[in-house]
Design a protein around this motif. Structure first.
Motif, mmCIF file in Angstrom:
data_model
loop_
_atom_site.group_PDB
_atom_site.id
_atom_site.type_symbol
_atom_site.label_atom_id
_atom_site.label_comp_id
_atom_site.label_asym_id
_atom_site.label_seq_id
_atom_site.Cartn_x
_atom_site.Cartn_y
_atom_site.Cartn_z
ATOM 1 N N LEU A 25 29.143 -13.780 30.832
ATOM 2 C CA LEU A 25 28.896 -14.901 31.728
ATOM 3 C C LEU A 25 27.500 -14.804 32.334
ATOM 4 C CD1 LEU A 25 29.817 -17.394 33.318
ATOM 5 C CD2 LEU A 25 30.891 -15.860 34.972
ATOM 6 N N GLY A 26 27.106 -13.589 32.731
ATOM 7 C CA GLY A 26 25.776 -13.410 33.317
ATOM 8 C C GLY A 26 24.656 -13.769 32.360
ATOM 9 N N HIS A 27 24.854 -13.502 31.069
ATOM 10 C CA HIS A 27 23.836 -13.851 30.076
ATOM 11 C C HIS A 27 23.672 -15.367 29.958
ATOM 12 C CE1 HIS A 27 25.058 -9.791 28.192
ATOM 13 N NE2 HIS A 27 23.930 -9.621 28.850
ATOM 14 N N LEU A 63 39.529 -10.636 15.827
ATOM 15 C CA LEU A 63 38.534 -10.868 16.872
ATOM 16 C C LEU A 63 37.201 -11.278 16.259
ATOM 17 C CD1 LEU A 63 39.003 -7.794 19.276
ATOM 18 C CD2 LEU A 63 39.722 -10.152 19.690
ATOM 19 N N LYS A 64 36.426 -12.005 17.064
ATOM 20 C CA LYS A 64 35.028 -12.195 16.702
ATOM 21 C C LYS A 64 34.400 -10.814 16.599
ATOM 22 C CE LYS A 64 32.085 -15.051 18.413
ATOM 23 N NZ LYS A 64 31.176 -14.959 19.559
ATOM 24 N N PRO A 65 33.466 -10.612 15.657
ATOM 25 C CA PRO A 65 32.924 -9.261 15.459
ATOM 26 C C PRO A 65 32.255 -8.665 16.696
ATOM 27 C CG PRO A 65 31.715 -10.896 14.170
ATOM 28 C CD PRO A 65 32.939 -11.566 14.665
ATOM 29 N N ASP A 66 31.547 -9.490 17.486
ATOM 30 C CA ASP A 66 30.906 -8.935 18.681
ATOM 31 C C ASP A 66 31.929 -8.577 19.750
ATOM 32 O OD1 ASP A 66 31.238 -11.763 18.684
ATOM 33 O OD2 ASP A 66 29.990 -11.937 20.470
ATOM 34 N N HIS A 67 33.079 -9.257 19.765
ATOM 35 C CA HIS A 67 34.140 -8.902 20.708
ATOM 36 C C HIS A 67 34.744 -7.555 20.335
ATOM 37 C CE1 HIS A 67 34.924 -13.387 21.946
ATOM 38 N NE2 HIS A 67 33.685 -12.996 22.141
ATOM 39 N N VAL A 74 33.309 -10.681 32.047
ATOM 40 C CA VAL A 74 33.838 -11.955 31.566
ATOM 41 C C VAL A 74 32.983 -12.384 30.389
ATOM 42 C CG1 VAL A 74 34.328 -14.344 32.139
ATOM 43 C CG2 VAL A 74 34.594 -12.568 33.877
ATOM 44 N N MET A 75 33.583 -12.458 29.225
ATOM 45 C CA MET A 75 32.844 -12.853 28.027
ATOM 46 C C MET A 75 32.555 -14.347 28.053
ATOM 47 S SD MET A 75 34.672 -10.579 25.027
ATOM 48 C CE MET A 75 36.324 -11.183 25.364
#
Length: 640
Positions: free
Chosen positions: A136-138, A236-240, A433-434
């Motif tokens: 979320l911050g990104h 999952l998504k790979p980055d997750h 939080v992604m």
């Protein structure tokens, strides 16, 4: 108009600097100047003050001179003095109508300028570490960087958007260790537990540590990768999935000196370009890139150039050697530090006493590469506010090393983002939080809102159209919510507020735009040409006049937002415009009733000048909302 008023004020006062602002309260005119108070404050003759002269009297004298200026009176309806010495200006109705004509003729180009014409700008944004995922911050970084890029391009600049991937270092090696040990099908940790990785107990982590041996695990992985989970196994998504290995690897690193030793061994092997270490490293980074690309596409993010730390980290020490000879750097207690006394900045370490480089060495090298490849007028870094001192130091060193002047470098800073009632997020502990997670939740809430509100619209939309509408509204909710706050102010994000169709939200502005398009569709015919409105004898009501007086400030708001790197100023303007249009819509009939006895009769016959004018106001409102939201990176639905 603003420039002409300033020009005339300079002429009658003899002052070189004039500040003209747009009052928040429309009762104080279209523009207001405080030059009388400034002149009074500079008065050196105390005798004048004791005789009773005050800012109001100074303002009256200036206004009398302004009223005598024939050129100014061509477009100014009235000039008044207001306490304690402001000079307020109201534009003539003809000028307001002319502004409406410009919107109609220029359409999406209304508000464009050339204030950055011919300027080449490189803007870095969104460079999260690749071992995790976009948080979320990104998103605040991304939305700020992208919106400022849009504003700069709208103002004539050519902008190149770049990013740096920090794909080497101890953080990456914690991920490698985490993957080799926790993704092993013999780790003793089940898939369901991995999916709930935040709740994995310390005992479970310690049991994995007890069986760990990174080199042996790596050799087995090289021989037979089927013994290790991949993102598809977790659905999952790979980055997750990468985030899981990083968080668990970081927890193990913190718990065990043995793990810390092994991670450092991996780093050493990586730096020695061990082919097996590089193999697993490339696999993990490929997953990261795939996942990041999906999210970037989802949020409409663009990078024209991507730099990789792994390709640049060996360079930079030549700048230190040169700097030592020039006195840019100095030795101190076995370390090499900056020499920033003349800049009134604290010094910082460049090379540690053990001979290792700090990140400034890498940044100097990267900056030199940017300058070498892109001969830009301005280089911008979108980085958190907490790095302000570091960037002042880095820019000063760049100037000392003659890489460029400090004014060529700008730190586009921003503050933290937290949830209302929550604390600061920390990736290593997993309490994050992604970005994808919050977008999914917003889309879910949007579906519920659409499902419960507009059944007729849903019936007319295909599944794809409905899906696209949900995504547009959800993305508008988060983008606008993060951009409407001044960039150096901490955000306390509230999901329900961001998705609301009432109040200061992205969906509210989208809804207002859709309302303008609904009105225009109902008209279903060519409205009166705007040029026919010039010289109109229409008596404007309060709401119509307020809209006209708001339209004229759009180009000025764009300029102010881009010069101050403050998209929140544009947000404030768009919200104000939407409120004014909705009040106008509620209080006044835009389309006259045509009693033809037939359904679906176009509102084209016997159209009154009032209807034509109000349709033009509606069209102009829609155009400005569409343009403004585009600059913020927000799409507008035609129906909502």
């Amino acid at each position: 108009m603003k420039d002409q008023i300033i020009k005339t004020l300079k002429k009658v006062t003899g002052q070189k600097e004039i500040h003209l602002e747009s009052p928040e309260n429309e009762e104080f005119g279209d523009y207001s100047a405080n030059i009388a108070m400034q002149l009074f404050a500079r008065t050196k003759n105390k005798e004048q003050r004791t005789k009773g002269e005050n800012p109001m009297q100074v303002a009256v004298e200036i206004v009398n001179k302004l009223k005598a200026d024939k050129e100014l009176t061509k477009y100014i309806d009235k000039i008044e003095v207001a306490g304690p010495g402001f000079i307020n200006f109201w534009l003539k109705k003809e000028v307001l109508i002319d502004g409406l004509m410009q919107i109609d003729s220029k359409k999406e180009n209304y508000g464009k300028s050339d204030i950055y014409g011919g300027k080449e700008i490189v803007l870095e944004h969104t460079s999260p570490n690749p071992q995790t995922t976009i948080m979320l911050g990104h998103l605040r970084n991304n939305f700020l960087g992208m919106s400022i890029s849009n504003l700069l391009e709208f103002s004539g600049a050519r902008v190149l958007r770049d990013a740096i991937v920090n794909d080497r270092g101890i953080h990456i090696c914690r991920s490698i260790w985490g993957y080799l040990n926790f993704a092993s099908k013999k780790s003793g940790i089940k898939i369901d537990e991995l999916l709930n990785y935040k709740e994995i107990s310390q005992n479970s982590i310690e049991s994995v540590i007890a069986k760990s041996g990174w080199r042996e695990s790596l050799n087995l992985w090289i021989q037979d990768k089927s013994g290790w989970l991949v993102p598809e196994d977790l659905s999952l998504k790979p980055d997750h999935a990468n985030l899981i290995w990083y968080v668990l690897g970081s927890k193990a690193f913190k718990l065990s000196k043995e793990v810390e030793k092994q991670v450092k061994e991996i780093l050493k092997a990586w730096e020695e370009e061990d082919k097996d270490v590089w193999h697993v490293w490339k696999v993990i980074l490929a997953w990261s890139e795939k996942g990041y690309d999906e999210t970037y596409k989802r949020i409409g993010s663009v990078h024209d150039q991507v730099w990789y730390e792994s390709e640049l980290y060996k360079g930079g020490k030549e700048f230190v050697e040169t700097g030592l000879k020039k006195g840019v750097f100095q030795r101190s207690k076995g370390a090499i530090v900056t020499n920033l006394k003349k800049y009134n900045l604290a010094d910082t370490v460049v090379i540690k006493s053990d001979g290792t480089s700090t990140y400034m060495v890498f940044d100097l090298n990267l900056t030199s590469k940017k300058i070498e490849k892109f001969k830009a007028d301005l280089y911008i870094w979108t980085i958190g506010l907490e790095q302000s001192l570091y960037f002042k130091q880095m820019f000063a060193v760049c100037e000392q090393l003659e890489l460029g002047k400090r004014e060529q470098f700008f730190h586009l800073s921003y503050a933290l983002i937290n949830f209302k009632g929550g604390g600061k997020m920390a990736t290593r502990e997993g309490s994050v939080v992604m970005a994808d997670e919050i977008l999914d939740q917003l889309e879910g809430k949007t579906r519920e809102i659409i499902k419960s509100s507009n059944q007729k619209l849903r019936a007319r939309l295909s599944d794809k159209e409905n899906s696209d509408l949900v995504k547009q509204i959800a993305l508008a909710a988060i983008k606008y919510s993060l951009l409407k706050v001044s960039r150096e102010t901490t955000i306390y994000y509230d999901m329900n507020e961001s998705i609301s169709l009432e109040g200061n939200s992205g969906p509210y502005l989208q809804y207002t735009y859709a309302r303008t398009q609904s009105v225009l569709r109902k008209a279903r015919g060519k409205r009166q040409e705007v040029k026919d409105l010039k010289g109109t004898t229409l008596q404007l009501n309060v709401e119509e006049e307020l809209l006209l007086r708001t339209f004229i400030h759009f180009p000025e708001i764009i300029e102010e937002a881009v010069r101050n790197y403050s998209p929140n100023l544009l947000c404030n303007y768009l919200y104000d415009l939407a409120q004014k249009y909705n009040l106008f819509y509620q209080k006044h009939r835009i389309l006259e009733n045509v009693d033809s006895g037939k359904k679906n009769t176009p509102y084209t016959e016997h159209r009154s000048p009032t209807t034509s004018f109000r349709l033009t106001l509606t069209s102009a409102t829609g155009q400005i909302l569409k343009t403004g939201l585009y600059l913020l990176g927000i799409k507008v639905p035609e129906k909502m």
